[in-house]
Design an enzyme around this catalytic site. Structure first.
Site, mmCIF file in Angstrom:
data_model
loop_
_atom_site.group_PDB
_atom_site.id
_atom_site.type_symbol
_atom_site.label_atom_id
_atom_site.label_comp_id
_atom_site.label_asym_id
_atom_site.label_seq_id
_atom_site.Cartn_x
_atom_site.Cartn_y
_atom_site.Cartn_z
ATOM 1 N N HIS A 264 0.702 -1.268 -0.099
ATOM 2 C CA HIS A 264 -0.036 -0.040 0.026
ATOM 3 C C HIS A 264 0.843 1.361 0.115
ATOM 4 C CE1 HIS A 264 -3.867 1.996 1.153
ATOM 5 N NE2 HIS A 264 -4.272 1.172 0.309
ATOM 6 N N ASP B 53 -9.172 12.288 -4.426
ATOM 7 C CA ASP B 53 -7.941 11.833 -3.465
ATOM 8 C C ASP B 53 -7.284 13.213 -3.298
ATOM 9 O OD1 ASP B 53 -5.662 10.474 -2.460
ATOM 10 O OD2 ASP B 53 -6.672 8.631 -3.072
ATOM 11 N N HIS C 69 -11.822 8.915 -1.736
ATOM 12 C CA HIS C 69 -10.601 7.914 -1.246
ATOM 13 C C HIS C 69 -9.472 8.870 -0.717
ATOM 14 C CE1 HIS C 69 -7.214 5.058 -2.303
ATOM 15 N NE2 HIS C 69 -8.264 4.262 -1.949
ATOM 16 N N GLU D 11 2.635 0.282 4.609
ATOM 17 C CA GLU D 11 2.249 1.751 4.241
ATOM 18 C C GLU D 11 3.360 2.654 4.386
ATOM 19 O OE1 GLU D 11 -1.073 2.450 3.948
ATOM 20 O OE2 GLU D 11 -2.153 0.923 4.784
#
Length: 447
Positions: free
Chosen positions: A133, A164, A353, A381
């Site tokens: 991610h 986003d 998002h 992440e």
């Protein structure tokens, strides 16, 4: 800065100095797509693309064609694409059996004179328990950072978009650091293989290598040796995290704990980890004003209209709404006073998002982290923390927030949010069943 944490990370972070004119915030997905294609066409040294997926559709084709064209025009160009290993080898959820994007990558390599390697990174042996991610593209000395993956809706190729955040940071040290992690921390691993070549190994055969990669990633970090710990000017710190109690998760909690008067949080899936909820409650007790912006359930990327056949994945937006309603009910007094503001984003049939945080007038966190248990424990992440003690980016920061708030409405009372009796029959039946067998808590932890 004083910290409530015994082993605080925030004051010790090394960072790369920035200038205000080196930071650009784009205002939408269509502008982001145009900028990305323009940067790829102009690249002279390197292009490193890291995304959850590069989809086989019109926008994905446009991006991959641009990469091949750039490589063909300048053979010395270092071009690397990195995607999640498992996500690339399956079709879309609910779309039946499909070969996945890897078959398309192989066809593109076979039919082009130029070579654009596409590497698959297996963060876990099963997608349910962890994916790649990471966010951020490196093109020469520019870092393009967004939570968006690469397909039609994320890039607003046609009539719909998935909203986003889109940032450009012109900084050679940051670009070098992010490339170094991809090149040496990911691509060099025995678990990582090219997906654009025929006959990639099976996930089962890589089990031991995947375990080794995940173990090393838990102790990995961006190379910031050329950075500084001085925090007297505009700067950026790259952060990495995977697994329980990782550095990124800890910094997120410390940022919330550091808030003195204002905290703004964006997340598309309202399913906060316990440690984040705890810090939010403490911030409210300190008198901090908090804005939380989430997507309306109809703006969730898993939402399926009631007129269409029920699929299990369609229950997710309703699970998140249930979580939001419980949170709102517990904090109704803070909502009434105006100290806590819950905002629902919705713009027609488009989806939401956004992730990230704004803390006081100082910190801005850019991240793909969904601020949920999965992001805090399972997925790999990253984030970029911008520290702006002199408020050099105040105008650009305010403009970005104003654009985000444009399509939101404030929840005045928790009763405005729907409950089980209001949901479509298929959704209500499924949620009753999972509640009855007590697996709802497990779903919140992995979805």
């Amino acid at each position: 800065m004083p910290s409530l944490f015994k082993r605080s990370l925030l004051p010790k972070l090394r960072s790369f100095p920035l200038t205000a004119d080196a930071v650009t915030i784009l205002s939408g997905a269509a502008e982001y797509r145009r900028c990305l294609l323009e940067k790829i066409a102009q690249a002279t040294r390197r292009i490193y693309i890291v995304a959850l997926y590069l989809q086989q559709d019109e926008a994905g084709q446009e991006v991959l064609d641009a990469l091949h064209a750039a490589k063909l025009a300048r053979p010395q160009l270092d071009v690397v694409v990195v995607v999640d290993w498992l996500r690339a080898q399956r079709g879309l959820i609910g779309a039946g059996k499909q070969p996945g994007n890897s078959a398309w990558y192989q066809e593109m390599t076979r039919t082009h004179a130029s070579e654009v390697p596409v590497y698959g990174v297996p963060v876990q042996t099963r997608e349910l328990f962890g994916v790649l991610h990471l966010k951020g593209f490196v093109i020469d000395d520019c870092v393009i950072y967004s939570g968006a993956s690469l397909n039609n809706v994320y890039l607003h190729k046609f009539d719909k978009y998935r909203y986003d955040r889109y940032h450009l940071l012109q900084n050679s040290d940051l670009a070098d650091s992010m490339q170094h992690l991809v090149q040496h921390g990911l691509v060099a691993s025995k678990a990582v293989h090219r997906l654009d070549l025929p006959n990639p190994p099976t996930t089962r055969s890589l089990r031991n290598d995947i375990g080794d990669l995940r173990s090393r990633l838990k102790h990995a970090s961006y190379d910031i040796t050329s950075g500084t710990t001085a925090n007297d000017g505009l700067s950026v710190s790259p952060l990495l995290g995977v697994g329980k109690n990782n550095p990124l998760s800890r910094v997120i909690c410390e940022l919330i704990a550091s808030a003195k008067f204002q905290l703004t949080i964006c997340t598309p899936y309202f399913n906060l980890p316990l440690q984040v909820t705890r810090e939010i409650n403490r911030a409210l007790a300190r008198g901090v004003k908090i804005d939380i912006i989430v997507g309306d359930k109809t703006a969730n990327d898993f939402y399926i209209p009631p007129s269409e056949p029920f699929k299990v994945i369609a229950a997710l937006p309703y699970l998140y709404e249930i979580s939001l309603r419980r949170f709102a009910k517990r904090h109704q007094r803070n909502i009434d006073s105006g100290q806590l503001n819950l905002h629902l984003w919705r713009d027609g049939d488009n989806t939401y998002h956004l992730k990230g945080m704004w803390i006081d007038d100082r910190y801005t966190l850019l991240t793909g982290n969904n601020l949920n248990p999965r992001a805090f424990r399972l997925d790999l992440e990253n984030a970029l923390l911008i520290d702006d003690p002199k408020q050099q980016l105040r105008e650009a920061r305010s403009k970005e927030l104003a654009e985000i708030f444009e399509h939101t409405r404030r929840v005045e009372r928790y009763l405005e949010l729907e409950t089980l009796p209001d949901y479509p029959a298929g959704v209500a039946k499924f949620l009753k069943r999972v509640s009855r067998v007590r697996i709802e808590r497990l779903l919140y932890r992995i979805l």
